[in-house]
Design an enzyme around this catalytic site. Structure first.
Site, PDB file in Angstrom:
ATOM      1  N   ASP A   1      38.507  41.544  44.242  1.00 14.89           N
ATOM      2  CA  ASP A   1      38.644  40.564  43.172  1.00 14.89           C
ATOM      3  C   ASP A   1      37.881  41.011  41.919  1.00 14.89           C
ATOM      4  O   ASP A   1      36.739  41.463  42.014  1.00 14.89           O
ATOM      5  CB  ASP A   1      38.060  39.232  43.670  1.00 14.89           C
ATOM      6  CG  ASP A   1      38.186  38.128  42.660  1.00 14.89           C
ATOM      7  OD1 ASP A   1      39.324  37.726  42.383  1.00 14.89           O
ATOM      8  OD2 ASP A   1      37.161  37.654  42.142  1.00 14.89           O
TER       9      ASP A   1
ATOM     10  N   GLU B   1      42.040  44.436  41.836  1.00 15.30           N
ATOM     11  CA  GLU B   1      42.584  43.553  40.792  1.00 15.30           C
ATOM     12  C   GLU B   1      42.148  44.137  39.456  1.00 15.30           C
ATOM     13  O   GLU B   1      41.078  43.844  38.942  1.00 15.30           O
ATOM     14  CB  GLU B   1      42.046  42.130  40.942  1.00 15.30           C
ATOM     15  CG  GLU B   1      42.780  41.172  40.012  1.00 15.30           C
ATOM     16  CD  GLU B   1      42.006  39.913  39.647  1.00 15.30           C
ATOM     17  OE1 GLU B   1      42.634  38.983  39.130  1.00 15.30           O
ATOM     18  OE2 GLU B   1      40.769  39.859  39.842  1.00 15.30           O
TER      19      GLU B   1
HETATM   20  C1  NOJ Z   1      40.506  36.554  40.063  1.00 12.40           C
HETATM   21  C2  NOJ Z   1      41.179  35.663  41.049  1.00 12.40           C
HETATM   22  O1  NOJ Z   1      42.483  36.117  41.264  1.00 12.40           O
HETATM   23  C3  NOJ Z   1      41.136  34.269  40.481  1.00 12.40           C
HETATM   24  O2  NOJ Z   1      41.935  33.379  41.193  1.00 12.40           O
HETATM   25  C4  NOJ Z   1      39.690  33.831  40.467  1.00 12.40           C
HETATM   26  O3  NOJ Z   1      39.602  32.555  39.864  1.00 12.40           O
HETATM   27  C5  NOJ Z   1      38.827  34.816  39.692  1.00 12.40           C
HETATM   28  N1  NOJ Z   1      39.116  36.193  39.993  1.00 12.40           N
HETATM   29  C6  NOJ Z   1      37.376  34.597  39.996  1.00 12.40           C
HETATM   30  O4  NOJ Z   1      37.085  35.007  41.301  1.00 12.40           O
END
Ligand code: NOJ
Length: 593
Positions: A249, A311
């Site tokens: 993430d 991500e």
């Molecule tokens: C990216 C995640 O996909 C999202 O859903 C989240 O709110 C933020 N990172 C914080 O962890």
């Protein structure tokens, strides 16, 4: 618009500057990599556990509810599922605020349910990836609770703490002046992507802590080696239990500028009322790559080709290449290419996709791109690319790009059936906190997280409860798995066909990819099996008028008497060796023999 949707526009503005370096096909995988790891070219499927299947009728999805639907995923041809965070959490950010990294949240089940899911998946040839949130924990995590008690406790330096500045200091900016505590203000103008100052005051320490996201998501201090050790231990905990890897993430946000410099304003204000910033001191700092190289070495020490997926919202393909580790390819196995699916100026046009798809083939040192068009943070692709008239035809085109490119493909639950974004129309119905604080400019992410639509029946077959955590979209009476499986022309069956083709045609499973043509309306590419020379051509008419292509124009060999054989098509394209006539929005996939 969500904060990092805004960031995307910066990203993608830079993406427009992507130059197509070379027109050639990506290099064939070297002989030494002939036995490709399982994730190379795999079909990955993101599951949002709250919304997939509710086994106990409480209106919230759970792990046994996922297990119950594994046969559907096997039928589709899924190689691995990625579960968004299912660990214990106060659920402020629906799991992205983790309070215990080594357990399952009781509302989703127990460790035994996780083991049962994993074993049922494995028996169907499906691997399980966990989501790993390394940038921050919940403020309810034991580490933060301890860290927040004093400046001297053993975890005092595990988070990003700062004394701030005197409220009388010269040159303070509005976001600082709005955050005064005991005569102190935050050290700089950094804002949270989820609204307001990124600094929150803790009286017990008389200090601020930094949070890129919600107040309840304090950022860990990755300059403290103890943090890296603890997080690698957490990853080992799950690797030891057989998970196939992780989706990391917000991984570019691990480090912040040690000098805490103010970020420059980029014009306009965000949905929460603060000036927009260029996040040059809080995202994608070079220091992160050292951590990732060590993480890669740790993960590669496990058998079975465990995978690190990132991500990675990044400005361009060159930045993406760095996340693979460049030529060394010693960092992430699969950083997500967010440029193709979410770039600025994204439109269903060949001249939007062509340079981005080409760059992914030519500018990544031959690494496998990871394409993604949908996730739990973004308006669904069908709503971003469609024109309101040819929506399902356009969704089929997106599926063709996703599934027939030389790429690992990542989809999101609901995308293969064309689920629509169902954004709440009243603030009182919103569940995502940013949708409440940002209303009406930011309506949150509930729209892309509504319950999975399995059937035309009650609650779309998602739950027996009429009180589902988000409402079931009324369009489930037509858009659902059962109805679409029975319809050979459905979007779901189109996915099924393409996934099967991707496995059965060597040119699609292991072939090179070359973007061909220059027509702004026809996106076309060629996949060529390096072993046999067999060629598959994909052509998508992205316009509302009929178009004719000559398959021979796409084959440099142009052998006389060459024949074409249709593998898949959406419309009734008339096909001969000399001419393929594509109706408006048609897709044709053929083998050139
Ligand atoms: C990216 C995640 O996909 C999202 O859903 C989240 O709110 C933020 N990172 C914080 O962890």
């Amino acid at each position: 618009m969500l904060a990092w949707k805004r960031r995307l526009s910066i990203t993608a503005a830079m993406a427009c500057a992507v130059t197509a370096q070379g027109q050639g096909a990506a290099p064939a995988r070297p002989a030494s990599q002939a036995a490709a790891p399982w994730w190379s070219g795999a079909f990955l499927y993101e599951i949002y556990p709250r919304s997939f299947g509710d086994s106990n009728g409480d209106g919230v999805g759970d792990l046994p509810g996922i297990t119950q639907h594994l046969d559907d995923l096997k039928w589709l041809g899924v190689d691995a599922i990625w579960l968004t965070p299912s660990y214990p959490s106060p659920q402020i950010d629906f799991g992205y605020d983790i309070s215990d990294y080594e357990a399952i949240d009781p509302q989703y089940g127990m460790m035994a349910d996780f083991a049962a899911l994993q074993s049922a998946a494995s028996s169907r040839g499906i691997r399980v990836l966990m989501d790993m949130v390394l940038n921050h924990t919940s403020d309810q995590h034991a580490w933060f609770k301890e860290s927040a008690t004093s400046r001297t406790n053993p975890k005092a330096d595990w988070y990003v703490w700062n004394d701030g500045l005197a409220a009388t200091a010269p040159g303070l900016l509005s976001v600082q002046k709005a955050n005064v505590h005991d005569g102190r203000v935050p050290p700089n103008n950094w804002t949270s992507l989820f609204g307001g100052s990124a600094w929150t005051w803790v009286p017990a320490r008389r200090q601020f802590y930094y949070h890129k996201f919600y107040v309840q998501q304090p950022d860990l201090n990755w300059r403290n080696p103890a943090v890296e050790r603890a997080m690698f231990d957490v990853m080992r905990f799950w690797l030891d239990r057989g998970v196939a890897g992780f989706r990391l993430d917000a991984i570019p946000t691990l480090f912040e500028d040690p000098g805490l410099r103010n970020e420059p304003e980029s014009g306009g204000i965000d949905p929460f009322g603060a000036p927009n910033l260029r996040h040059i001191y809080t995202e994608n700092l070079d220091e992160v790559h050292g951590v990732i190289k060590r993480m890669r070495a740790m993960v590669d020490g496990y058998p079975g080709n465990r995978v690190l997926v990132g991500e990675t919202y990044l400005p361009d393909t060159a930045a993406l290449d760095k996340w693979y580790g460049g030529a060394a390819q010693d960092e992430l196995h699969l950083p997500m290419d967010m440029l193709v699916g979410f770039g600025a100026g994204a439109a269903y046009r060949a001249d939007y996709f062509r340079p981005l798809l080409r760059a992914a083939q030519t500018d990544l040192h031959g690494a496998m791109p990871l394409l993604v068009f949908d996730n739990h943070d973004q308006v669904r692709s069908i709503d971003r690319f469609a024109d309101g008239v040819h929506d399902r035809a356009i969704a089929k085109g997106i599926a063709a790009i996703l599934l027939l490119s030389r790429a690992t493909a990542l989809t999101y639950y609901g995308a293969p059936i064309g689920m629509r974004t169902a954004t709440p129309t009243r603030r009182e119905d919103v569940r995502d906190p940013i949708g409440i604080s940002g209303w009406p400019r930011e309506k949150g992410r509930d729209g892309e997280r509504t319950p999975m639509q399995w059937t035309a029946g009650a609650q779309a077959g998602f739950s027996t409860s009429t009180q589902t955590w988000l409402p079931v979209s009324p369009d489930h009476v037509t858009i659902n798995v059962a109805t679409e499986r029975a319809d050979p022309a459905s979007l779901l069956n189109w996915h099924h066909t393409l996934i099967a083709l991707r496995r059965s045609e060597p040119a699609l499973s292991r072939g090179t990819m070359q973007l061909v043509g220059t027509d702004p309306d026809i996106l076309a590419w060629k996949r060529r099996d390096p072993q046999t020379g067999a060629t598959v051509l994909v052509a998508i008419n992205m316009s509302g008028t009929s178009r004719t292509i000559d398959p021979a124009d796409y084959d440099p060999a142009k052998r006389p008497g060459q024949a074409v054989h249709t593998l898949a098509q959406t419309g009734g394209a008339s096909v001969s060796a000399k001419a393929v006539v594509l109706s408006p929005y048609d897709i044709w996939v053929g083998k050139v023999m």
